[in-house]
Design a protein around this motif. Structure first.
Motif, short mmCIF file in Angstrom:
data_model
loop_
_atom_site.label_atom_id
_atom_site.label_comp_id
_atom_site.label_asym_id
_atom_site.label_seq_id
_atom_site.Cartn_x
_atom_site.Cartn_y
_atom_site.Cartn_z
N ASN A 1 2.61 7.37 -8.54
CA ASN A 1 2.01 5.97 -8.29
C ASN A 1 0.61 6.07 -8.25
O ASN A 1 -0.05 6.42 -7.04
CB ASN A 1 2.56 5.16 -7.03
CG ASN A 1 1.89 3.74 -7.26
OD1 ASN A 1 0.79 3.53 -7.70
ND2 ASN A 1 2.71 2.95 -6.50
N THR B 1 -2.08 4.44 -7.89
CA THR B 1 -2.76 3.80 -6.81
C THR B 1 -2.63 4.25 -5.53
O THR B 1 -3.11 3.75 -4.48
CB THR B 1 -2.39 1.99 -6.84
OG1 THR B 1 -1.21 2.16 -6.33
CG2 THR B 1 -2.65 1.67 -8.28
N VAL B 2 -1.82 5.23 -5.33
CA VAL B 2 -1.47 5.77 -3.96
C VAL B 2 -2.43 7.07 -3.85
O VAL B 2 -1.99 7.99 -4.79
CB VAL B 2 -0.07 6.22 -3.69
CG1 VAL B 2 0.27 6.78 -2.40
CG2 VAL B 2 0.76 4.63 -3.72
C1 NAG Z 1 2.12 1.73 -6.29
O1 NAG Z 1 1.59 1.43 -5.04
C2 NAG Z 1 1.14 0.22 -4.60
C3 NAG Z 1 0.23 0.48 -3.28
O2 NAG Z 1 1.17 1.14 -2.41
C4 NAG Z 1 2.08 -0.64 -4.43
O3 NAG Z 1 1.79 -2.12 -4.10
C5 NAG Z 1 2.72 -0.63 -5.78
O4 NAG Z 1 3.84 -1.64 -5.88
C6 NAG Z 1 3.23 0.73 -6.47
N1 NAG Z 1 3.88 0.56 -7.81
C7 NAG Z 1 5.01 1.01 -8.11
C8 NAG Z 1 5.34 0.97 -9.37
O5 NAG Z 1 5.65 1.46 -7.27
#
Ligand code: NAG
Length: 302
Positions: free
Chosen positions: A55, A57-58
């Protein structure tokens, strides 16, 4: 080839004991096979491996993706696998510490050279690494939980594993948290090393090379002719670090030369030994790099 004692295709720190295996076969929707290397942070390099379930965004996932990208695109994977290949071709000291010379039945040096050559590829035609590496998938999920009988990262000391996930039928690598703490081979302080190869020189690339060895597209497509697994020493513990992979071969320890060519960590440590040797040999002595380590590792049971 003698009968072998292969445990699961996992890299486990040798001294830890496997705890009870917890399987949690929760089924999720079947995923499509990933598209070839779509590196999510920057452009992929030639034959970069493929990624699942990271992910971007992590922050932790981004750091891990960067490590996976750099180890291939920065040239370290080719460097260590190529030096292993050269050492096998020349049958010089790093090679001979872990693998046998050829005998009437087997041309071991050629087999080892060919296996490492599949990974290294040719710089003129293969981009950053061998073509086969572009077919490899790294899954960020600890998917061994989907595989009956397999050890996932909750088994103490597990660094990484390579398995076929029964959920998506893909053969994939997963790196456990412990593996990300290993740095780059070039960051190792040569002055801190012992006169023999040891875990002090360990790197993430060594773990990556170990897992690459396990892929079914490697051993069976070479003169080795079978999957390269994880063998055990005479004391039934995994042959997983420099003393143990040397001990497999050593006539005064296990004296079991035939299994070395199907033991993933033998390739990984031999290659790292060879690369570290040429990197750390004193400037004027570069032709003599194979003798950088003047001793073999101590016996594994000392
Ligand atoms: C990716 O990480 C973000 C932040 O923790 C979260 O909000 C999001 O749902 C995640 N995306 C997936 C596809 O798991």
């Amino acid at each position: 080839m003698s009968l072998l004692n292969i445990i699961s295709l996992a890299l486990v720190v040798a001294l830890t004991r496997a705890g009870p295996i917890l399987n949690n076969p929760s089924r999720v929707l079947r995923r499509d096979a990933p598209a070839p290397s779509a590196y999510p942070l920057d452009s992929a390099c030639g034959n970069e491996w493929q990624y699942l379930n990271f992910n971007t965004t992590v922050a932790t996932d981004r750091v891990h993706l960067q490590t996976l990208h750099d180890v291939i695109c920065g040239g370290e994977m080719r460097a260590i696998s190529s030096y292993g290949q050269i050492s096998a071709q020349n049958v010089n000291t790093p090679y001979k510490r872990y693998f046998p010379e050829s005998d009437d039945e087997d041309d071991y040096p050629t087999n080892v050279k060919d296996v490492l050559g599949l990974i290294a590829g040719a710089s003129s035609t293969d981009g950053a690494i061998g073509t086969v590496v572009g077919t490899f998938v790294v899954d960020n999920l600890d998917f061994a939980a989907n595989v009956p009988g397999a050890s996932d990262c909750t088994v103490e000391g597990t660094l990484a594993y390579t398995l076929e996930d029964q959920v998506d039928d893909l053969e994939k690598i997963h790196f456990c948290d412990l593996s990300w703490t290993r740095g780059e081979a070039s960051d190792v302080d040569c002055a801190s090393l012992d006169p023999f190869p040891s875990t002090k020189m360990d790197s993430f690339s060594r773990i990556a090379l170990h897992e690459m060895m396990h892929y079914s597209s490697i051993g069976p497509n070479t003169p080795v002719g079978e999957t390269i697994g994880d063998c055990k020493n005479g004391d039934s513990e995994p042959a997983n670090d420099p003393p143990r992979v040397h001990g497999l071969l050593d006539p005064n320890q296990d004296d079991n030369p035939a299994v070395t060519e199907i033991n993933a960590d033998s390739y990984a440590w031999m290659s790292l030994d060879a690369w570290m040797s040429q990197n750390c040999i004193a400037g004027s002595d570069t032709n003599n790099w194979a003798s950088f380590f003047t001793q073999n590792p101590p016996p594994y049971n000392e």
